[in-house]
Design an enzyme around this catalytic site. Structure first.
Site, PDB file in Angstrom:
ATOM      1  N   LYS A 258       0.691  -1.690   0.093  1.00 42.28           N
ATOM      2  CA  LYS A 258       0.065   0.297  -0.028  1.00 42.28           C
ATOM      3  C   LYS A 258       0.807   1.576   0.139  1.00 42.28           C
ATOM      4  O   LYS A 258       1.971   1.224   1.019  1.00 42.28           O
ATOM      5  CB  LYS A 258      -1.064   0.342   0.955  1.00 42.28           C
ATOM      6  CG  LYS A 258      -2.278  -0.642   1.485  1.00 42.28           C
ATOM      7  CD  LYS A 258      -3.481  -1.122   2.326  1.00 42.28           C
ATOM      8  CE  LYS A 258      -4.369  -1.434   3.034  1.00 42.28           C
ATOM      9  NZ  LYS A 258      -5.111  -2.161   1.228  1.00 42.28           N
ATOM     10  N   ARG A 332     -10.462 -10.890   0.654  1.00 43.59           N
ATOM     11  CA  ARG A 332     -11.589 -11.818  -0.047  1.00 43.59           C
ATOM     12  C   ARG A 332     -11.044 -13.710   0.206  1.00 43.59           C
ATOM     13  O   ARG A 332     -11.290 -14.302   0.540  1.00 43.59           O
ATOM     14  CB  ARG A 332     -11.680 -11.498  -1.339  1.00 43.59           C
ATOM     15  CG  ARG A 332     -10.303 -11.364  -2.081  1.00 43.59           C
ATOM     16  CD  ARG A 332     -10.990 -10.666  -2.777  1.00 43.59           C
ATOM     17  NE  ARG A 332     -10.623  -9.296  -2.979  1.00 43.59           N
ATOM     18  CZ  ARG A 332     -11.413  -8.696  -3.899  1.00 43.59           C
ATOM     19  NH1 ARG A 332     -11.657  -9.096  -4.778  1.00 43.59           N
ATOM     20  NH2 ARG A 332     -10.732  -7.341  -3.675  1.00 43.59           N
TER      21      ARG A 332
HETATM   22  N1  BES Z   1      -7.961  -4.078   3.866  1.00 46.61           N
HETATM   23  C1  BES Z   1      -8.265  -3.203   2.085  1.00 46.61           C
HETATM   24  C2  BES Z   1      -9.524  -2.302   1.943  1.00 46.61           C
HETATM   25  C3  BES Z   1     -10.120  -1.102   2.948  1.00 46.61           C
HETATM   26  C4  BES Z   1      -9.396  -0.185   2.200  1.00 46.61           C
HETATM   27  C5  BES Z   1     -10.876  -1.236   4.048  1.00 46.61           C
HETATM   28  C6  BES Z   1      -9.501   1.217   2.586  1.00 46.61           C
HETATM   29  C7  BES Z   1     -10.474  -0.068   4.328  1.00 46.61           C
HETATM   30  C8  BES Z   1     -10.327   1.827   4.232  1.00 46.61           C
HETATM   31  C9  BES Z   1      -8.405  -4.969   1.329  1.00 46.61           C
HETATM   32  O1  BES Z   1      -7.813  -5.822   2.165  1.00 46.61           O
HETATM   33  C10 BES Z   1      -7.901  -4.159   0.426  1.00 46.61           C
HETATM   34  O2  BES Z   1      -6.482  -3.653   0.113  1.00 46.61           O
HETATM   35  N2  BES Z   1      -8.478  -3.755  -0.615  1.00 46.61           N
HETATM   36  C11 BES Z   1      -8.091  -2.932  -2.337  1.00 46.61           C
HETATM   37  C12 BES Z   1      -8.376  -3.855  -3.211  1.00 46.61           C
HETATM   38  C13 BES Z   1      -7.912  -3.854  -4.568  1.00 46.61           C
HETATM   39  C14 BES Z   1      -6.282  -4.450  -4.987  1.00 46.61           C
HETATM   40  C15 BES Z   1      -8.882  -4.924  -5.674  1.00 46.61           C
HETATM   41  C16 BES Z   1      -8.448  -2.214  -2.310  1.00 46.61           C
HETATM   42  O3  BES Z   1      -9.792  -1.306  -1.842  1.00 46.61           O
HETATM   43  O4  BES Z   1      -8.034  -0.861  -2.529  1.00 46.61           O
HETATM   44 ZN    ZN Z   2      -6.049  -5.263   0.775  1.00 44.74          ZN
END
Ligand code: BES
Ligand code: ZN
Ligand code: ZN
Length: 491
Positions: A258, A332
Site C-alpha cells: 500500500k 477475500r
Molecule cells: N483492507 C483493504 C480495504 C480497505 C480500504 C478497508 C480502505 C478500509 C479502508 C483491502 O484489503 C484492500 O486493500 N482492498 C483493495 C482491493 C483491490 C486491490 C482490488 C482496495 O480496496 O483497494
Molecule cells: Zn488489502
C-alpha cells in the site's frame, strides 16, 4: 457506567448535573428551565448542539426529534460535552417515543457509546468520569412507562453498547499489541467470562483443514495465523446462525504494498473479526434462544522473502483455484477459506460475513454506510432494515452477471481482482460467493464495513477511532430472529 431507574420526577432525584434533551427546538417544554439564559448563550438547540450552564449544573443538548437515532446522538453528545469536567453522576428524564421503549434504549446506548474513549497509549488519561446515571421515569411526552419494561430495555442497551465498546477496544489496539494470537486470547478470555465455547485453530490444524489461501496470506508475517470458532448453543434453539469476520490484524498490502498514506489505519482491518467477537459477547449476555457460531480469520498481511506473490495460483479449501494478481486483495482470500470451514462445521439458516473488504465500498456509499451484498434480496433487505433500527447506516448493493465476468481468470477458476476498477465492492462480494456452497447460497449476506469501521472525523455517537460497526446491526437482527417462530426461507 451504572444506571438507576426511579419513578420519582427528575427534580426530586440526586445527580450532580442534570442533562436536558431539547427536542425539535422546543424551548417551551416544561423540562427547560433556563430559556432566557439559553437564548443569551446563542443556543439554538439544533441536533448536535450542546450548552453547559456550569453554575446551574445543567447541560442542554439538542435533538432533532424523538426518533431513536436523534436521541442516541444527543445522549452521546451530552457525554462528549462533559469530558474533562469533574462530574461523576448525572440525572436525566426518560425519553420515549409515544411510550415506545426503543428510544429509551437508544438514549442509554448513546450515553455509553458517547462516553467511550481509547486512552491505552496516553500517559495522561482524560476519560469520562461519569459513573452514575439516574433516569427518572418522568417522561418527555407525559406517558407513564412500566418500570420493568424500562429496566429490561436499559439492561439490553448496556449489553449492546458495552459489546460495541469491547469491539472498539480490540480494533483500536495497535498491530504490535494485537496480532492473531492475541486476538485468539481475547476471544478465549471473553468466552470464559460469558460462557461461550471457544476453539482456536493453529497452523497445524489449518494445514490439516486445507486452508491454504489463508496460510498463504499469513506466510510473510512473524505472527502465525489463527482461526477462532465461538459457539453459543442454548437448549431448544430455534435457528442456527453463522457469523464470519475478516480479522486482518494488519494489512500492509503485502508485495502489492500500500502507498504510505493508505497504510495508516490498517490496524482497523480486523474490524470484521472484532465485530464478530463483540456480537458473540452480546448474544451470550442476552442469552438469545438461537444457536450462533462466530468464526474469525485472524491473519497479518506482510512482506518478505516468503510472501505470497502476484502470479501465484492458490487452492482454496473448497478446491477452487485462485489466480493472485494483487496481494492487497487479501481479505477475500482469508474469508474464502474461513467461509468454507464455517459451512463445513455448521449447516446454518443464515450466514453473515463482516469485513473491511474494499476501498471501493467507501467510494460507492461513503464513510458512514455499510454495503450489504448477497444473492437473496430479502436477506439484504432484512440486514438493511435492522441496521437502521439499530442506528447504523446500511444500503444494498446488487450483484450482476456482467461484473461477475470481470473476475474470470485465464489460468485459474477465478482471479482475486477484477479486470475493471469500477464496482469493486460488488466484484469482491461476487468473489466471496464462489466459496458459498449450494445449501447456503441464498442464506448468505456479505457486509462490507470498510466505510464506517474506522472514524477519522467523529460523527454521530462515534468518537475518533473504531466505531464497532456491525455489532448493533446484527445483534438487533439476531434479536428479531430470536423472536420469530419460524424461518421463511426463499428458494
Ligand atoms: N483492507 C483493504 C480495504 C480497505 C480500504 C478497508 C480502505 C478500509 C479502508 C483491502 O484489503 C484492500 O486493500 N482492498 C483493495 C482491493 C483491490 C486491490 C482490488 C482496495 O480496496 O483497494
Ligand atoms: Zn488489502
Ligand atoms: Zn484488507
Amino acid at each position: 457506567m451504572n444506571f438507576e431507574l426511579t419513578v420519582l420526577p427528575v427534580a426530586d432525584i440526586s445527580g450532580e448535573l442534570e442533562v436536558i434533551i431539547v427536542v425539535d427546538t422546543n424551548l417551551k417544554h416544561r423540562f427547560v428551565q433556563d430559556k432566557k439564559l439559553l437564548k443569551k448563550a446563542g443556543f439554538s438547540c439544533g441536533q448536535d448542539e450542546t450548552c453547559l450552564l456550569i453554575e446551574k449544573n445543567r447541560l442542554y443538548v439538542g435533538a432533532g426529534s424523538l426518533k431513536s437515532t436523534d436521541i442516541r446522538r444527543a445522549a452521546a453528545n451530552a457525554l462528549k460535552a462533559l469530558k474533562g469536567t469533574k462530574y461523576k453522576s448525572i440525572k436525566v428524564a426518560t425519553y420515549t417515543n409515544k411510550g415506545c421503549t426503543y428510544t429509551l434504549r437508544a438514549m442509554i446506548e448513546g450515553f455509553i457509546l458517547g462516553g467511550y474513549s481509547f486512552e491505552t497509549y496516553k500517559s495522561k488519561k482524560n476519560k469520562s468520569r461519569i459513573k452514575e446515571i439516574s433516569v427518572s421515569l418522568e417522561e418527555y411526552s407525559e406517558l407513564t412507562l412500566d418500570i420493568e419494561k424500562a429496566a429490561e430495555q436499559v439492561h439490553k442497551a448496556q449489553i449492546i453498547a458495552d459489546a460495541t465498546n469491547f469491539t472498539r477496544d480490540i480494533v483500536n489496539t495497535t498491530p504490535d499489541d494485537c496480532y492473531p494470537d492475541v486476538m485468539a486470547s481475547i476471544a478465549e478470555g471473553m468466552a470464559e467470562d460469558v460462557g461461550l465455547e471457544c476453539t482456536v485453530l493453529k497452523p497445524k490444524q489449518l494445514r490439516r483443514e486445507k486452508m491454504e489461501t489463508l496460510l498463504a496470506v499469513a506466510r510473510a508475517s512473524r505472527h502465525n495465523p489463527r482461526v477462532i470458532h465461538l459457539t453459543h448453543k442454548p437448549k431448544n434453539a430455534k435457528h442456527k446462525i453463522t457469523l464470519v469476520g475478516k480479522g486482518l490484524t494488519y494489512d500492509s498490502g503485502g508485495l502489492s504494498l500500500k502507498p504510505a498514506d493508505y497504510m495508516v489505519t490498517m490496524k482497523s482491518d480486523k474490524s470484521g473479526g472484532s465485530a464478530v467477537l463483540g456480537i458473540m459477547k452480546a448474544v451470550a449476555e442476552l442469552d438469545l434462544p438461537i444457536e450462533v457460531h462466530g468464526f474469525v480469520g485472524a491473519v497479518e498481511n506482510m512482506i518478505g522473502g516468503d510472501a505470497y506473490k502476484p502470479d501465484d495460483v492458490l487452492v482454496a479449501k473448497n478446491g477452487k483455484t485462485i489466480e493472485i494478481r494483487n496481494t492487497d486483495a487479501e481479505g477475500r482470500l482469508v474469508l474464502a477459506d474461513v467461509l468454507c470451514y464455517a459451512q463445513q462445521e455448521v449447516k446454518a439458516d443464515y450466514i453473515f460475513d463482516f469485513a473491511t473488504l474494499t476501498g471501493a465500498s467507501v467510494v460507492a456509499v461513503g464513510h458512514y454506510t455499510s454495503s450489504i451484498m448477497g444473492n437473496n434480496k430479502e436477506i439484504q433487505n432484512l440486514v438493511v432494515r435492522e441496521a437502521q433500527n439499530a442506528g447504523e447506516l446500511a444500503t444494498a448493493l446488487d450483484f450482476n452477471d456482467y461484473l461477475k465476468k470481470t473476475i474470470k481468470s485465464e489460468i485459474a477458476d477465478v482471479c482475486n481482482i477484477s479486470n475493471t476498477r469500477y464496482g469493486g465492492a460488488i466484484t469482491a462480494g461476487q468473489f466471496l460467493s464462489e466459496f458459498i456452497d449450494k445449501k447456503h447460497i441464498d442464506r448468505w449476506a456479505h457486509i462490507d464495513i470498510a466505510g464506517p469501521a474506522f472514524v477519522e472525523h467523529p460523527w454521530g455517537e462515534n468518537p475518533h477511532g473504531a466505531s464497532g460497526a456491525g455489532v448493533r446491526m446484527i445483534v438487533k437482527l439476531l434479536e428479531k430472529l430470536a423472536q420469530e417462530k419460524e424461518i421463511h426461507q426463499k428458494g
